[in-house]
Design a protein around this motif. Structure first.
Motif, PDB file in Angstrom:
ATOM      1  N   LEU A 169       0.856  -1.215  -0.056  1.00  5.58           N
ATOM      2  CA  LEU A 169       0.124  -0.077   0.086  1.00  5.58           C
ATOM      3  C   LEU A 169       0.771   1.520  -0.028  1.00  5.58           C
ATOM      4  O   LEU A 169       1.761   1.291   0.822  1.00  5.58           O
ATOM      5  N   ALA A 170       0.585   2.240  -0.859  1.00  8.00           N
ATOM      6  CA  ALA A 170       1.166   3.495  -1.026  1.00  8.00           C
ATOM      7  C   ALA A 170       0.260   4.540  -0.787  1.00  8.00           C
ATOM      8  O   ALA A 170      -0.646   4.456  -1.782  1.00  8.00           O
ATOM      9  N   GLU A 171       0.221   5.086   0.272  1.00  9.61           N
ATOM     10  CA  GLU A 171      -1.120   6.240   0.567  1.00  9.61           C
ATOM     11  C   GLU A 171      -0.625   7.555   0.635  1.00  9.61           C
ATOM     12  O   GLU A 171       0.000   7.945   1.897  1.00  9.61           O
ATOM     13  N   PRO A 172      -1.341   8.344   0.136  1.00 10.35           N
ATOM     14  CA  PRO A 172      -0.884   9.855   0.232  1.00 10.35           C
ATOM     15  C   PRO A 172      -1.841  10.358   1.484  1.00 10.35           C
ATOM     16  O   PRO A 172      -2.840   9.741   1.814  1.00 10.35           O
ATOM     17  N   GLU A 173      -1.744  11.627   1.940  1.00  6.79           N
ATOM     18  CA  GLU A 173      -2.309  11.965   3.006  1.00  6.79           C
ATOM     19  C   GLU A 173      -3.721  12.389   2.832  1.00  6.79           C
ATOM     20  O   GLU A 173      -4.520  12.167   3.719  1.00  6.79           O
ATOM     21  N   ASN A 174      -4.024  12.823   1.655  1.00 10.29           N
ATOM     22  CA  ASN A 174      -5.298  13.409   1.419  1.00 10.29           C
ATOM     23  C   ASN A 174      -5.678  12.692  -0.035  1.00 10.29           C
ATOM     24  O   ASN A 174      -5.753  13.207  -1.169  1.00 10.29           O
ATOM     25  N   PRO A 175      -6.029  11.464  -0.202  1.00 14.00           N
ATOM     26  CA  PRO A 175      -6.150  10.693  -1.459  1.00 14.00           C
ATOM     27  C   PRO A 175      -7.449  11.470  -2.017  1.00 14.00           C
ATOM     28  O   PRO A 175      -8.453  11.562  -1.711  1.00 14.00           O
ATOM     29  N   LYS A 176      -7.505  11.579  -3.362  1.00 15.40           N
ATOM     30  CA  LYS A 176      -8.557  11.637  -4.238  1.00 15.40           C
ATOM     31  C   LYS A 176      -9.194  10.689  -4.798  1.00 15.40           C
ATOM     32  O   LYS A 176     -10.435  10.660  -5.405  1.00 15.40           O
ATOM     33  N   ALA A 177      -8.663   9.500  -4.913  1.00 14.26           N
ATOM     34  CA  ALA A 177      -9.392   8.181  -5.491  1.00 14.26           C
ATOM     35  C   ALA A 177      -8.230   7.067  -5.072  1.00 14.26           C
ATOM     36  O   ALA A 177      -7.332   7.104  -4.641  1.00 14.26           O
ATOM     37  N   GLY A 178      -8.954   5.920  -5.281  1.00 10.44           N
ATOM     38  CA  GLY A 178      -8.148   4.749  -5.298  1.00 10.44           C
ATOM     39  C   GLY A 178      -7.661   4.155  -6.585  1.00 10.44           C
ATOM     40  O   GLY A 178      -8.249   4.344  -7.801  1.00 10.44           O
ATOM     41  N   LEU A 179      -6.551   3.383  -6.289  1.00 10.84           N
ATOM     42  CA  LEU A 179      -5.857   2.776  -7.487  1.00 10.84           C
ATOM     43  C   LEU A 179      -5.466   1.247  -7.100  1.00 10.84           C
ATOM     44  O   LEU A 179      -4.687   1.301  -6.310  1.00 10.84           O
ATOM     45  N   VAL A 180      -5.788   0.236  -7.997  1.00 11.99           N
ATOM     46  CA  VAL A 180      -5.367  -0.958  -7.936  1.00 11.99           C
ATOM     47  C   VAL A 180      -4.470  -1.322  -8.948  1.00 11.99           C
ATOM     48  O   VAL A 180      -4.907  -1.252 -10.066  1.00 11.99           O
ATOM     49  N   ILE A 181      -3.051  -1.658  -8.616  1.00 15.75           N
ATOM     50  CA  ILE A 181      -2.149  -2.006  -9.722  1.00 15.75           C
ATOM     51  C   ILE A 181      -2.392  -3.659  -9.437  1.00 15.75           C
ATOM     52  O   ILE A 181      -1.899  -4.268  -8.765  1.00 15.75           O
ATOM     53  N   ILE A 182      -2.335  -4.337 -10.972  1.00 16.51           N
ATOM     54  CA  ILE A 182      -2.350  -5.621 -10.886  1.00 16.51           C
ATOM     55  C   ILE A 182      -1.047  -6.287 -11.511  1.00 16.51           C
ATOM     56  O   ILE A 182      -0.585  -5.557 -12.558  1.00 16.51           O
ATOM     57  N   GLN A 183      -0.521  -7.121 -10.869  1.00 17.53           N
ATOM     58  CA  GLN A 183       0.659  -7.618 -10.940  1.00 17.53           C
ATOM     59  C   GLN A 183       1.106  -8.533 -12.566  1.00 17.53           C
ATOM     60  O   GLN A 183       0.019  -8.753 -13.109  1.00 17.53           O
ATOM     61  N   GLU A 184       2.216  -8.397 -12.850  1.00 17.00           N
ATOM     62  CA  GLU A 184       2.522  -9.283 -13.755  1.00 17.00           C
ATOM     63  C   GLU A 184       2.734 -10.694 -13.123  1.00 17.00           C
ATOM     64  O   GLU A 184       2.423 -11.053 -12.339  1.00 17.00           O
ATOM     65  N   ILE A 185       3.252 -11.468 -14.049  1.00 14.94           N
ATOM     66  CA  ILE A 185       3.767 -12.965 -13.611  1.00 14.94           C
ATOM     67  C   ILE A 185       4.878 -13.119 -12.783  1.00 14.94           C
ATOM     68  O   ILE A 185       5.230 -14.116 -12.059  1.00 14.94           O
ATOM     69  N   PHE A 186       5.497 -11.980 -12.327  1.00 14.59           N
ATOM     70  CA  PHE A 186       6.783 -11.903 -11.360  1.00 14.59           C
ATOM     71  C   PHE A 186       6.343 -11.393  -9.738  1.00 14.59           C
ATOM     72  O   PHE A 186       7.272 -11.556  -9.004  1.00 14.59           O
ATOM     73  N   GLY A 187       4.863 -11.209  -9.504  1.00 18.34           N
ATOM     74  CA  GLY A 187       4.835 -11.020  -8.087  1.00 18.34           C
ATOM     75  C   GLY A 187       4.942  -9.452  -8.055  1.00 18.34           C
ATOM     76  O   GLY A 187       4.929  -8.631  -9.051  1.00 18.34           O
ATOM     77  N   ILE A 188       4.966  -9.007  -6.557  1.00 21.38           N
ATOM     78  CA  ILE A 188       5.042  -7.618  -6.220  1.00 21.38           C
ATOM     79  C   ILE A 188       6.283  -7.240  -6.441  1.00 21.38           C
ATOM     80  O   ILE A 188       7.174  -7.377  -5.378  1.00 21.38           O
ATOM     81  N   THR A 189       6.840  -6.868  -7.329  1.00 25.33           N
ATOM     82  CA  THR A 189       8.306  -6.435  -7.851  1.00 25.33           C
ATOM     83  C   THR A 189       8.671  -5.156  -6.986  1.00 25.33           C
ATOM     84  O   THR A 189       7.796  -4.083  -6.891  1.00 25.33           O
TER      85      THR A 189
END
Length: 219
Positions: free
Chosen positions: A19-39
């Motif tokens: 999780l990377a979270e700013p102080e005052n988020p304006k929206a959410g974003l899910v990043i979906i991995q490649e076949i290599f995992g959470i690099t």
């Protein structure tokens, strides 16, 4: 704030995410991995989007098979094995949980690379995000019987051996209202600075277009 967190899917499966979270988020974003995992690269991308105001999460979609696994980019064979053993419906359940974890005022986007690019397309069909972005999704043509229920942006490399021009044209024909960009001289994985196929000009242009797309649709 950047950290590893634990999530629980609706079927009770427990898995990790970054999780990377700013102080005052304006929206959410899910990043979906490649076949290599959470690099480390995906973590850096998450931090980059957090700096732009998005509460960003990268779920570990192989945790049902091998928790916490992260592969070297040369280990394609193992990545393909894990992808082939993973059930798409299970990965969608985990993506849905990640979406719920970072949604801000009902606004949530999904963005995926390679395997994740295909899952971004399927998520746009099945999970009702606000918008979606796909980088060089390798199996989108298997899912063209359904179209996204939200705005979607596509990026492809012109010389990608895993996504031929015929496939891109099929995707374009099935999604005539969605922007599709093909980058000259760009190969598969052109957006990842840690891969030999990194193509700086294409990566920077695709990122700019992605930021503009997210800003427009998550406003």
């Amino acid at each position: 704030m950047n950290k590893n967190i634990n999530l629980t899917a609706e079927d009770g499966h427990k898995f990790t995410a970054y999780l990377a979270e700013p102080e005052n988020p304006k929206a959410g974003l899910v990043i979906i991995q490649e076949i290599f995992g959470i690099t480390e690269h995906l973590k850096s991308v998450a931090r980059e989007f957090a700096e732009l105001g998005y509460k960003t999460i990268v779920p570990s979609l192989f945790d049902r098979l091998e928790p916490g696994i992260v592969l070297d980019y040369a280990n394609v064979e193992k990545g393909v094995e894990l992808m082939s053993k993973s059930k798409q419906q299970d990965m969608l359940i985990d993506i849905k949980s990640a979406m719920e974890a970072v949604k801000v005022d009902g606004k949530i986007a999904v963005l995926g690379y390679c395997m994740g690019g295909t899952l971004a397309y399927v998520s746009a069909n099945e999970l009702s995000p606000t918008c979606a972005v796909s980088y060089y999704g390798t199996a989108i043509t298997d899912h063209l019987s359904k179209q996204p229920s939200c705005p979607m942006l596509f990026h492809f490399g012109e010389v990608d051996p895993y996504v031929c021009q015929q496939d891109i044209e099929l995707i374009r024909a099935a999604n005539p209202q969605q922007p599709i960009y093909v980058y000259a001289e760009a190969n598969h994985g052109f957006s990842c600075v840690d891969r030999a196929s990194y193509h700086q000009k294409s990566a920077e242009l695709a990122f700019t277009r992605t930021v503009d797309f997210l800003s427009k649709n998550l406003a």
